[in-house]
Scaffold this active site. Structure first.
Site, short mmCIF file in Angstrom:
data_model
loop_
_atom_site.label_atom_id
_atom_site.label_comp_id
_atom_site.label_asym_id
_atom_site.label_seq_id
_atom_site.Cartn_x
_atom_site.Cartn_y
_atom_site.Cartn_z
N GLU A 41 0.62 6.31 -11.15
CA GLU A 41 -0.34 6.11 -10.06
C GLU A 41 0.36 6.28 -8.71
OE1 GLU A 41 -2.19 2.48 -7.59
OE2 GLU A 41 -1.57 2.05 -9.64
N ASP A 45 -0.76 9.31 -6.22
CA ASP A 45 -1.24 9.04 -4.86
C ASP A 45 -0.60 9.99 -3.86
OD1 ASP A 45 -2.52 7.43 -2.74
OD2 ASP A 45 -0.50 6.75 -2.32
N ASP A 113 -7.30 3.65 -9.85
CA ASP A 113 -5.85 3.73 -10.09
C ASP A 113 -5.54 4.69 -11.24
OD1 ASP A 113 -5.43 1.90 -8.10
OD2 ASP A 113 -4.97 0.21 -9.42
N GLU A 116 -5.56 8.30 -10.11
CA GLU A 116 -4.31 8.69 -9.46
C GLU A 116 -3.19 8.86 -10.49
OE1 GLU A 116 -4.71 6.75 -5.02
OE2 GLU A 116 -3.99 5.46 -6.63
#
Length: 221
Positions: A41, A45, A113, A116
């Protein structure tokens, strides 16, 4: 291979070389405290931010950095990741621990989450070109709508205060209540010579936005 994984690969139109990466991207820390999707994650991101930033520069070569920054923030936040995750039905594939499985509705944050983390896994498994195509495809509708720039209440209030008083608005955290996993923040905001306006929210940022909106409404802005 698990039928669920095959379904997901078909859904995203990507065949993983290392299926363990895909499994890890779907694994919440409630199921496995060590081999979960938190690091993927973290990576995803950053990859998402890079791809969207690159695309915005292509679409808006003459736009000011401040406007590009606002467009980027509106495209890579948790809400957009959640929307994209829902378009992929990602919540059906998330691997949760027993305590989380008992909850009928998965929290939005867990789903966003995971989106990502999936981006991070695709990047590691397939490389930049593949993940760039995946992001631009799944974010297409959101990128197209970025032609309209949303200016949030905090920014509007800041611009008004600087123009009229040459100082920033004054925010004050007044209280924080509720359990740690679901806190409620009370925030006040005022301008020079104005009364304090109060609002509550699930985060300090949320409460500040609401307070700024109320103060702008009071000012007729």
């Amino acid at each position: 291979m698990d039928l669920n994984l095959i379904k997901l690969e078909k859904k995203i139109d990507i065949k993983f070389k290392n299926i363990k990466l895909l499994i890890q991207s779907l694994t919440h820390k409630s199921y496995d405290t060590l081999n979960n999707n938190e690091k993927l994650e973290f990576l995803g991101d950053r990859v998402l931010g890079l791809v969207i930033s690159k695309k915005l520069l292509e679409i808006y070569p003459d736009e000011k950095v401040g406007i590009l920054d606002k467009k980027l923030a509106s495209l890579v936040n948790k809400k957009k990741c959640f929307d994209v995750a829902q378009s992929l039905s990602l919540e059906k594939f998330i691997i949760l621990g027993n305590s989380k499985k008992k909850v009928t509705k998965i929290e939005n944050k867990i789903i966003s989450d995971c989106c990502e983390a999936l981006i991070g896994a695709i990047y590691l498994d397939q490389g930049f070109d593949v993940i760039e195509n995946f992001i631009l495809k799944t974010w297409k509708i959101h990128i197209n709508s970025s032609v309209v720039t949303f200016v949030d209440s905090k920014t509007k209030l800041q611009e008004y205060s600087l123009k009229k008083f040459k100082i920033l608005p004054i925010y004050k955290l007044l209280d924080s209540t509720g359990p740690r996993h679901k806190p409620i923040f009370k925030v006040g905001v005022r301008l020079q010579n104005s009364k304090m306006i109060y609002a509550t929210g699930s985060s300090k940022k949320d409460a500040q936005q609401k307070a700024a909106t109320l103060l702008l409404n009071n000012l007729g802005k």
